[in-house]
Motif scaffolding. Structure first.
Motif, PDB file in Angstrom:
ATOM      1  N   VAL A  13     -25.195 -19.398  52.317  1.00  0.00           N
ATOM      2  CA  VAL A  13     -24.597 -18.417  53.236  1.00  0.00           C
ATOM      3  C   VAL A  13     -24.053 -17.224  52.463  1.00  0.00           C
ATOM      4  N   PHE A  14     -23.333 -17.507  51.385  1.00  0.00           N
ATOM      5  CA  PHE A  14     -22.774 -16.417  50.584  1.00  0.00           C
ATOM      6  C   PHE A  14     -23.867 -15.533  50.015  1.00  0.00           C
ATOM      7  N   MET A  15     -24.911 -16.149  49.435  1.00  0.00           N
ATOM      8  CA  MET A  15     -25.976 -15.351  48.824  1.00  0.00           C
ATOM      9  C   MET A  15     -26.737 -14.540  49.875  1.00  0.00           C
ATOM     10  N   GLY A  16     -26.940 -15.114  51.058  1.00  0.00           N
ATOM     11  CA  GLY A  16     -27.609 -14.365  52.115  1.00  0.00           C
ATOM     12  C   GLY A  16     -26.827 -13.117  52.502  1.00  0.00           C
ATOM     13  N   ILE A  17     -25.502 -13.273  52.660  1.00  0.00           N
ATOM     14  CA  ILE A  17     -24.651 -12.127  53.003  1.00  0.00           C
ATOM     15  C   ILE A  17     -24.572 -11.146  51.836  1.00  0.00           C
ATOM     16  N   LEU A  29     -16.683  -8.557  48.907  1.00  0.00           N
ATOM     17  CA  LEU A  29     -17.233  -9.825  49.382  1.00  0.00           C
ATOM     18  C   LEU A  29     -16.973 -10.943  48.375  1.00  0.00           C
ATOM     19  N   VAL A  30     -17.144 -10.658  47.072  1.00  0.00           N
ATOM     20  CA  VAL A  30     -16.908 -11.664  46.035  1.00  0.00           C
ATOM     21  C   VAL A  30     -15.436 -12.082  46.021  1.00  0.00           C
ATOM     22  N   ALA A  33     -14.800 -14.233  49.011  1.00  0.00           N
ATOM     23  CA  ALA A  33     -15.419 -15.554  48.807  1.00  0.00           C
ATOM     24  C   ALA A  33     -14.548 -16.410  47.900  1.00  0.00           C
ATOM     25  N   GLY A  34     -14.002 -15.806  46.828  1.00  0.00           N
ATOM     26  CA  GLY A  34     -13.111 -16.548  45.944  1.00  0.00           C
ATOM     27  C   GLY A  34     -11.866 -17.017  46.669  1.00  0.00           C
ATOM     28  N   ALA A  35     -11.300 -16.127  47.497  1.00  0.00           N
ATOM     29  CA  ALA A  35     -10.125 -16.516  48.285  1.00  0.00           C
ATOM     30  C   ALA A  35     -10.467 -17.637  49.256  1.00  0.00           C
ATOM     31  N   LYS A 142      -9.667   1.227  40.184  1.00  0.00           N
ATOM     32  CA  LYS A 142     -10.268   0.603  41.365  1.00  0.00           C
ATOM     33  C   LYS A 142      -9.754  -0.834  41.478  1.00  0.00           C
ATOM     34  N   PHE A 143      -8.988  -1.091  42.505  1.00  0.00           N
ATOM     35  CA  PHE A 143      -8.373  -2.410  42.674  1.00  0.00           C
ATOM     36  C   PHE A 143      -9.420  -3.512  42.772  1.00  0.00           C
ATOM     37  N   THR A 144     -10.508  -3.260  43.495  1.00  0.00           N
ATOM     38  CA  THR A 144     -11.516  -4.307  43.709  1.00  0.00           C
ATOM     39  C   THR A 144     -12.211  -4.709  42.413  1.00  0.00           C
ATOM     40  N   THR A 145     -12.363  -3.757  41.470  1.00  0.00           N
ATOM     41  CA  THR A 145     -13.003  -4.087  40.197  1.00  0.00           C
ATOM     42  C   THR A 145     -12.140  -5.046  39.390  1.00  0.00           C
ATOM     43  N   VAL A 146     -10.841  -4.770  39.302  1.00  0.00           N
ATOM     44  CA  VAL A 146      -9.914  -5.652  38.584  1.00  0.00           C
ATOM     45  C   VAL A 146      -9.819  -7.004  39.284  1.00  0.00           C
ATOM     46  N   ALA A 147      -9.742  -6.970  40.608  1.00  0.00           N
ATOM     47  CA  ALA A 147      -9.606  -8.213  41.366  1.00  0.00           C
ATOM     48  C   ALA A 147     -10.843  -9.095  41.210  1.00  0.00           C
ATOM     49  N   GLU A 148     -12.027  -8.484  41.220  1.00  0.00           N
ATOM     50  CA  GLU A 148     -13.249  -9.280  41.058  1.00  0.00           C
ATOM     51  C   GLU A 148     -13.310  -9.910  39.676  1.00  0.00           C
ATOM     52  N   TYR A 149     -12.895  -9.154  38.666  1.00  0.00           N
ATOM     53  CA  TYR A 149     -12.899  -9.698  37.305  1.00  0.00           C
ATOM     54  C   TYR A 149     -11.917 -10.863  37.172  1.00  0.00           C
ATOM     55  N   ILE A 150     -10.702 -10.692  37.644  1.00  0.00           N
ATOM     56  CA  ILE A 150      -9.675 -11.734  37.478  1.00  0.00           C
ATOM     57  C   ILE A 150     -10.008 -12.974  38.302  1.00  0.00           C
ATOM     58  N   ALA A 151     -10.509 -12.773  39.515  1.00  0.00           N
ATOM     59  CA  ALA A 151     -10.761 -13.902  40.420  1.00  0.00           C
ATOM     60  C   ALA A 151     -12.246 -14.035  40.723  1.00  0.00           C
ATOM     61  N   PHE A 152     -13.074 -14.037  39.677  1.00  0.00           N
ATOM     62  CA  PHE A 152     -14.514 -14.213  39.838  1.00  0.00           C
ATOM     63  C   PHE A 152     -14.786 -15.698  40.071  1.00  0.00           C
ATOM     64  N   PHE A 153     -15.046 -16.070  41.311  1.00  0.00           N
ATOM     65  CA  PHE A 153     -14.991 -17.484  41.704  1.00  0.00           C
ATOM     66  C   PHE A 153     -15.985 -18.402  40.999  1.00  0.00           C
ATOM     67  N   PRO A 154     -17.174 -17.948  40.531  1.00  0.00           N
ATOM     68  CA  PRO A 154     -18.034 -18.902  39.810  1.00  0.00           C
ATOM     69  C   PRO A 154     -17.389 -19.495  38.568  1.00  0.00           C
ATOM     70  N   THR A 155     -16.396 -18.817  37.992  1.00  0.00           N
ATOM     71  CA  THR A 155     -15.744 -19.325  36.779  1.00  0.00           C
ATOM     72  C   THR A 155     -14.558 -20.228  37.070  1.00  0.00           C
ATOM     73  N   PHE A 156     -14.251 -20.481  38.340  1.00  0.00           N
ATOM     74  CA  PHE A 156     -13.068 -21.267  38.682  1.00  0.00           C
ATOM     75  C   PHE A 156     -13.132 -22.690  38.133  1.00  0.00           C
ATOM     76  N   GLY A 157     -14.321 -23.265  38.018  1.00  0.00           N
ATOM     77  CA  GLY A 157     -14.436 -24.658  37.604  1.00  0.00           C
ATOM     78  C   GLY A 157     -13.921 -24.896  36.192  1.00  0.00           C
ATOM     79  N   ALA A 158     -14.521 -24.211  35.221  1.00  0.00           N
ATOM     80  CA  ALA A 158     -14.113 -24.377  33.821  1.00  0.00           C
ATOM     81  C   ALA A 158     -14.563 -23.185  32.996  1.00  0.00           C
ATOM     82  N   GLY A 159     -14.531 -21.996  33.577  1.00  0.00           N
ATOM     83  CA  GLY A 159     -14.965 -20.799  32.866  1.00  0.00           C
ATOM     84  C   GLY A 159     -16.457 -20.565  33.058  1.00  0.00           C
ATOM     85  N   PRO A 160     -17.079 -19.794  32.170  1.00  0.00           N
ATOM     86  CA  PRO A 160     -16.543 -19.229  30.935  1.00  0.00           C
ATOM     87  C   PRO A 160     -15.541 -18.115  31.191  1.00  0.00           C
ATOM     88  N   ILE A 161     -14.651 -17.900  30.205  1.00  0.00           N
ATOM     89  CA  ILE A 161     -13.664 -16.825  30.286  1.00  0.00           C
ATOM     90  C   ILE A 161     -14.371 -15.519  29.948  1.00  0.00           C
TER      91      ILE A 161
END
Length: 458
Positions: A13-17, A29-30, A33-35, A142-161
């Motif tokens: 669903v995420f990739m389709g959107i 969107l990213v 999705a992380g939130a 740009k707030f969204t650029t910083v926010a996407e970097y800090i909370a990039f959800f694919p890295t939530f499991g165990a990185g990579p940093i």
């Protein structure tokens, strides 16, 4: 990430959107999705996400404007303190539920909160502000650029940093396509294979070994158990990092991550670098180099102590992490002192010595109490009173296949295939690869449906 609903519902669903979303809205969107991922686990987890993003963005601007004045250091100190508090309060060891309050003997108010990403987001936020302070790059408005970097959800499991300067151009201009999609699917499958067939299997072997009373534990079973937990510990990180790289590639982004090759190491420093490359480089860049002074042996040992202990706490703020970190610091310091004599030893001797010491200290990470770890280590050297050893033969027979798989992957098999550009072969790409990917997807789905995949270290 290794859940059936994530693989067959959230990700498609995420990739389709994502693919039909205009470029200017992809970052938003990213972030959403992380939130959503965090909210699905526990709404309380949105607190550390919001704090890390807001502190990183605001303090980044403040630090940039005052970095040549004393206020720059003040703002940087506040940024580090706030994110350290977020890390200590919200990051817990999912393996045993330990957190800072448990370590201090108190009951944590946020102990029940599954704050996904609390081990990664603070490190992203702090790294961004430190680099701004060091004038590596200017702050991002740009707030969204910083926010996407800090909370990039694919890295939530165990990185990579991630590094902000390497990711910013990709965030601004993601380039999804068929080639990156193929790489993404392959990396996602490799991560799932390592998680389901190696990491989980090694944890099950460790669980079988710990069912044996320590007073009657056979020596071979004790060593096999230590090997099983070490492999579980290592491949749990590798699996989630590979899946993160796969999801990022599907989005048209490329993450810097080295495929598993731990057995290529001949020293503990090399092992730490191969076990979790992004964490190793983060701690070396922002902690080790900050403390170490040129031609000062004491400062180097001090740098090793702080960088190792803080890096180990990334795996969980618990007594097991403290004890394992202390043991690792001792080994690394002795390795540094004996650096010249060790280099003169033959390669295979150094391999054997490294494996021996790794298995001896790994019980400190495996057990919550130091006393239990010491009893287990003594069982490894024959303290168990046993006359008939049937457990070792059972372990060999039951887990020989995943152990062989773990050995082959640890030798760098995936990296070798990548270097030889095997995956770029047109015949393999167009005919063979889709077949084995589909076959592995079916097998992985069967394991996911069975519900035996929810074992996490973080």
């Amino acid at each position: 990430m290794s859940d059936i609903s994530f693989l067959y519902f959230f990700l498609p669903v995420f990739m389709g959107i994502y693919l039909i979303t205009p470029k200017v809205l992809k970052r938003l969107l990213v972030i959403l999705a992380g939130a959503g991922v965090i909210f699905w686990a526990d709404p309380v987890g949105l607190i550390p996400m919001g704090v890390c993003i807001l502190s990183g963005y605001l303090f980044g601007i403040f630090i940039h404007n005052f970095r040549d004045k004393i206020w720059g250091k003040v703002f940087l100190g506040l940024e580090i303190a706030i994110n350290a508090a977020v890390f200590l309060l919200f990051h817990r060891t999912a393996f045993d539920g330990s957190d800072l309050m448990t370590l201090l003997g108190q009951r944590s108010l946020v102990k029940s909160a599954a704050a996904i990403g609390a081990s990664v987001m603070p490190l992203h936020s702090v790294a961004y502000c430190i680099d701004v302070y060091k004038k590596k790059y200017v702050c991002e408005h740009k707030f969204t650029t910083v926010a996407e970097y800090i909370a990039f959800f694919p890295t939530f499991g165990a990185g990579p940093i991630l590094s902000f300067d390497k990711m910013k151009p990709q965030f601004e201009d993601p380039k999804p396509g068929f080639a990156k999609c193929a790489v993404g699917v392959r990396m996602l499958m490799l991560g799932l294979i390592m998680k389901l067939f190696i990491s989980n299997a090694m944890y099950e072997m460790w669980h079988d070994v710990t069912d044996i009373p320590l007073k009657s534990m056979p020596v071979p079973a004790a060593w096999l158990g230590a090997l099983g937990f070490a492999m579980f510990f290592y491949f749990e990180v590798c699996a989630f990092c590979c899946m993160a790289c796969g999801m990022a590639s599907l989005m048209g982004l490329e993450l810097c991550y080295s495929l598993p090759a731990a057995i290529q190491s001949k020293s503990f420093r090399g092992l730490c670098r191969h076990a979790n490359p992004s964490l190793y480089h983060w701690s070396r860049k922002y902690i080790y180099r900050k403390i170490k002074r040129d031609d000062n042996g004491f400062s180097e040992f001090l740098a090793i102590m702080f960088s190792v202990m803080l890096a180990v706490l990334w795996y969980g703020v618990s007594m097991r992490s403290v004890m394992f970190g202390a043991a690792l610091i001792v080994v690394l310091c002795f390795e540094k002192i004996l650096e010249c004599p060790l280099k003169k030893l033959p390669g295979f001797v150094r391999y054997i010595l490294l494996l021996f010491l790794t298995l001896v200290i790994i019980p400190f990470m495996a057990f919550s109490e130091p006393a239990e770890a010491l009893l287990y280590i003594s069982a490894m050297f024959g303290s168990g009173d046993n006359t008939l050893d049937t457990a070792s033969s059972y372990l060999f027979g039951s887990y020989s296949v995943p152990m062989i798989m773990a050995l082959v992957v640890s030798l760098g098999a995936f990296g070798y295939l990548k270097r030889k550009k095997v995956f770029n072969n047109e015949y393999l790409t167009t005919i063979i690869q889709p077949v084995w990917v589909i076959a592995l997807l079916i097998i992985c789905t069967a394991f996911l449906v069975s519900g035996d995949n929810c074992i996490y270290m973080f």
